[in-house]
Design an enzyme around this catalytic site. Structure first.
Site, PDB file in Angstrom:
ATOM      1  CB  SER A 186      13.096  37.533  12.048  1.00  0.00           C
ATOM      2  OG  SER A 186      12.632  38.639  11.284  1.00  0.00           O
ATOM      3  N   GLY A 205      15.954  32.126   9.504  1.00  0.00           N
ATOM      4  CA  GLY A 205      16.361  32.986  10.612  1.00  0.00           C
ATOM      5  C   GLY A 205      15.670  32.562  11.902  1.00  0.00           C
ATOM      6  CG  PHE A 240      12.083  44.068   6.968  1.00  0.00           C
ATOM      7  CD1 PHE A 240      12.812  45.222   6.726  1.00  0.00           C
ATOM      8  CD2 PHE A 240      10.940  43.828   6.201  1.00  0.00           C
ATOM      9  CE1 PHE A 240      12.430  46.106   5.735  1.00  0.00           C
ATOM     10  CE2 PHE A 240      10.556  44.710   5.207  1.00  0.00           C
ATOM     11  CZ  PHE A 240      11.296  45.856   4.972  1.00  0.00           C
ATOM     12  CB  ALA A 292      23.615  16.823   8.025  1.00  0.00           C
ATOM     13  CE  LYS A 316      20.796  25.775  -1.597  1.00  0.00           C
ATOM     14  NZ  LYS A 316      19.427  26.164  -1.353  1.00  0.00           N
TER      15      LYS A 316
HETATM   16  N1  LIG Z   1      14.622  28.643   4.536  1.00  0.00           N
HETATM   17  C1  LIG Z   1      15.555  27.714   4.484  1.00  0.00           C
HETATM   18  O1  LIG Z   1      15.285  26.504   4.549  1.00  0.00           O
HETATM   19  C2  LIG Z   1      17.011  28.136   4.381  1.00  0.00           C
HETATM   20  C3  LIG Z   1      17.983  27.195   4.715  1.00  0.00           C
HETATM   21  C4  LIG Z   1      19.316  27.554   4.663  1.00  0.00           C
HETATM   22  C5  LIG Z   1      19.671  28.848   4.271  1.00  0.00           C
HETATM   23  N2  LIG Z   1      18.708  29.747   3.934  1.00  0.00           N
HETATM   24  C6  LIG Z   1      19.145  31.100   3.548  1.00  0.00           C
HETATM   25  O2  LIG Z   1      18.878  32.005   4.615  1.00  0.00           O
HETATM   26  C7  LIG Z   1      18.664  33.310   4.088  1.00  0.00           C
HETATM   27  C8  LIG Z   1      17.398  33.879   4.694  1.00  0.00           C
HETATM   28  O3  LIG Z   1      16.308  33.079   4.300  1.00  0.00           O
HETATM   29  P1  LIG Z   1      15.017  32.846   5.209  1.00  0.00           P
HETATM   30  O4  LIG Z   1      14.453  31.555   4.745  1.00  0.00           O
HETATM   31  O5  LIG Z   1      15.340  33.005   6.643  1.00  0.00           O
HETATM   32  O6  LIG Z   1      14.084  34.099   4.803  1.00  0.00           O
HETATM   33  P2  LIG Z   1      12.598  34.050   4.184  1.00  0.00           P
HETATM   34  O7  LIG Z   1      12.710  33.972   2.700  1.00  0.00           O
HETATM   35  O8  LIG Z   1      11.783  33.023   4.872  1.00  0.00           O
HETATM   36  O9  LIG Z   1      11.980  35.432   4.625  1.00  0.00           O
HETATM   37  C9  LIG Z   1      12.228  36.665   4.019  1.00  0.00           C
HETATM   38  C10 LIG Z   1      12.730  37.611   5.083  1.00  0.00           C
HETATM   39  O10 LIG Z   1      13.131  38.837   4.470  1.00  0.00           O
HETATM   40  C11 LIG Z   1      12.627  39.905   5.263  1.00  0.00           C
HETATM   41  N3  LIG Z   1      12.538  41.107   4.436  1.00  0.00           N
HETATM   42  C12 LIG Z   1      11.603  41.440   3.519  1.00  0.00           C
HETATM   43  N4  LIG Z   1      11.904  42.641   2.983  1.00  0.00           N
HETATM   44  C13 LIG Z   1      13.064  43.044   3.561  1.00  0.00           C
HETATM   45  C14 LIG Z   1      13.889  44.187   3.411  1.00  0.00           C
HETATM   46  N5  LIG Z   1      13.600  45.145   2.556  1.00  0.00           N
HETATM   47  N6  LIG Z   1      15.013  44.268   4.166  1.00  0.00           N
HETATM   48  C15 LIG Z   1      15.346  43.296   5.030  1.00  0.00           C
HETATM   49  N7  LIG Z   1      14.608  42.184   5.221  1.00  0.00           N
HETATM   50  C16 LIG Z   1      13.486  42.066   4.485  1.00  0.00           C
HETATM   51  C17 LIG Z   1      11.297  39.403   5.764  1.00  0.00           C
HETATM   52  O11 LIG Z   1      10.879  40.154   6.870  1.00  0.00           O
HETATM   53  C18 LIG Z   1      11.672  37.974   6.135  1.00  0.00           C
HETATM   54  O12 LIG Z   1      12.242  37.936   7.408  1.00  0.00           O
HETATM   55  C19 LIG Z   1      18.650  33.150   2.564  1.00  0.00           C
HETATM   56  O13 LIG Z   1      19.898  33.511   2.038  1.00  0.00           O
HETATM   57  C20 LIG Z   1      18.415  31.659   2.349  1.00  0.00           C
HETATM   58  O14 LIG Z   1      18.977  31.188   1.148  1.00  0.00           O
HETATM   59  C21 LIG Z   1      17.385  29.424   4.001  1.00  0.00           C
HETATM   60  O1  LIG Z   2      13.844  26.623  -0.080  1.00  0.00           O
HETATM   61  P1  LIG Z   2      15.075  27.065  -0.858  1.00  0.00           P
HETATM   62  O2  LIG Z   2      15.001  26.666  -2.293  1.00  0.00           O
HETATM   63  O3  LIG Z   2      15.340  28.541  -0.637  1.00  0.00           O
HETATM   64  O4  LIG Z   2      16.300  26.280  -0.220  1.00  0.00           O
HETATM   65  C1  LIG Z   2      16.417  26.270   1.198  1.00  0.00           C
HETATM   66  C2  LIG Z   2      17.788  25.899   1.711  1.00  0.00           C
HETATM   67  O5  LIG Z   2      18.791  26.649   1.092  1.00  0.00           O
HETATM   68  C3  LIG Z   2      18.085  24.421   1.639  1.00  0.00           C
HETATM   69  O6  LIG Z   2      19.212  24.139   2.439  1.00  0.00           O
END
Ligand SMILES: NC(=O)c1ccc[n+]([C@@H]2O[C@H](COP(=O)([O-])OP(=O)(O)OC[C@H]3O[C@@H](n4cnc5c(N)ncnc54)[C@H](O)[C@@H]3O)[C@@H](O)[C@H]2O)c1
Ligand SMILES: O=P(O)(O)OC[C@H](O)CO
EC number: 1.1.1.8
Length: 365
Positions: free
Chosen positions: A26, A30, A56, A169, A210
């Protein structure tokens, strides 16, 4: 008109079982995933309206629990403030409870937490559950690198697809057409295009690697080296992404690097991502403030993936004897841990004579 068959009608009225979705995670992405999915489950008959989202749990400065605030305001005030998730999103701080009834599991946590989460979920999910991972990262084990989708499949005994791409996209990758269509239905909206493809390893490695290149791009920005240098770094980064992926999995396809999960996500992240932003600050401070400190200060609870991924990639390269073939990946890690200054990103030959200069000849294919 065909004659009406009453028996058939009676059978047709028995509604087929509906799919029930839980999102495990979340954070920033998320919460976006929850919003996208909830807007679809409410419209599509084959899904239950309600979408569970495992949180969490944490206590906000107001003293309230994040889960309570999400359920009261329908907003993830910490990780996606100002955006309504949809009234059918229900936050649940109990991991095991959140997955109990679900047969579509969407994993979207920072990759470093997935091993612990999987351990907790063993034996707790439905037999007919399907999974998808939106997580960019990998684990490094004694026997070699393990992609997060593989970790999920192996630990939980489920089929696990992956969805990666530049934010607007995205593409979804898997090998079972029927399940693929279900996931595409669940994620697609007029502003979020999803298409299926079969190169699971290629897609997941693009999303993972990346983040290391984005750290390099951030160093270049922090050193005010300009767009030409940044473009050169991104080009070398893309080449290393491709070479590394193909050395690990011979099945990885060249075309995957031209998809949204490849070059488009690389560009997005190197221009506007969190990895870039923190690496820029790291370089501006001459490497004197650690990434942990900068992450806590600049991201307010969100997590970087690039620094730990650079370490994981370095471990693989060292183990395989490939360090000299991947000067960019290697140098990013050396800078992150303070063994080289940020300027080494464009000065390999000065700091590590065995590495070719940026823009010069490279050892990889
Ligand atoms: N943010 C983006 O734009 C984006 C885009 C595509 C993919 N992703 C990928 O999605 C995944 C999640 O990223 P995000 O941006 O949703 O998260 P985030 O970095 O925004 O948030 C961190 C999350 O980790 C949780 N957390 C902290 N400690 C924890 C623990 N001990 N156990 C479990 N959870 C814990 C927090 O509660 C929070 O929900 C990553 O692999 C990221 O690369 C992110
Ligand atoms: O903000 P970053 O660097 O974790 O990248 C976010 C996403 O992975 C982009 O698609």
């Amino acid at each position: 008109m065909a004659p009406v068959n009453n028996n058939a009608q009676i059978n047709n009225n028995e509604s087929p079982p509906k799919f029930k979705v839980t999102i495990i995670g979340s954070g920033n992405w998320g919460s976006v995933a929850a919003k996208l999915i909830a807007s679809n489950t409410i419209k599509l008959n084959s899904f239950h309206d309600e979408v569970k989202m495992w949180v969490f749990e944490e206590t906000l400065p107001s003293g309230e629990k994040l889960t309570d605030v999400i359920n009261r305001t329908n907003e993830n005030v910490k990780y996606l403030p100002g955006i309504k998730l949809g009234s059918n999103v229900v936050a649940d701080p109990d991991l095991e409870n959140s997955v109990r009834d679900a047969n579509m599991l969407v994993f979207v946590t920072p990759h470093q937490f997935m091993e612990g989460i999987c351990k907790r979920l063993v034996g707790k999910i439905r037999n007919d559950a399907q999974a998808i991972s939106l997580i960019k990262g990998m684990e490094v084990k004694k026997e070699g690198p393990c992609m997060i989708s593989t970790l999920i499949s192996q630990q939980l005994g489920v089929n696990c697809c992956v969805l990666m791409g530049a934010n607007i996209a995205n593409e979804e990758y898997r090998d079972n057409k029927e399940i693929a269509e279900k996931w595409v239905q669940l994620f697609s909206t007029p502003y979020f295009m999803v298409s299926p493809c079969q190169d699971v390893e290629g897609v997941e490695l693009c999303g993972t690697l990346k983040n290391v290149v984005a750290i390099a791009a951030g160093f270049v920005d922090g050193l005010d080296m300009g767009n030409n240098t940044k473009a050169a770094i991104m080009r070398i980064g893309l080449k290393e992404m491709k070479s590394f992926s193909k050395l690990l999995f011979s099945s990885v396809k060249d075309n995957t690097f031209f998809e949204s999960c490849g070059v488009a996500d690389l560009i997005t992240t190197c221009l506007g991502g969190r990895n870039r932003k923190c690496a820029e600050a790291f370089a501006k401070n001459g490497g004197k403030r650690s990434f942990d400190e900068l992450e806590a200060e600049m991201l307010q609870g969100q997590k970087l993936q690039g620094v730990s991924t650079a370490k994981e990639v370095f471990e693989v390269l060292k183990y395989k004897g490939w360090l000299e073939m991947f000067p960019l990946f290697t140098t990013v890690h050396e800078i992150c841990v303070g063994r080289l200054p940020p300027s080494a990103i464009v000065e390999y030959s000065e700091h590590a004579p065995k590495f070719p200069r940026v823009g010069g000849p490279t050892a990889f294919p």
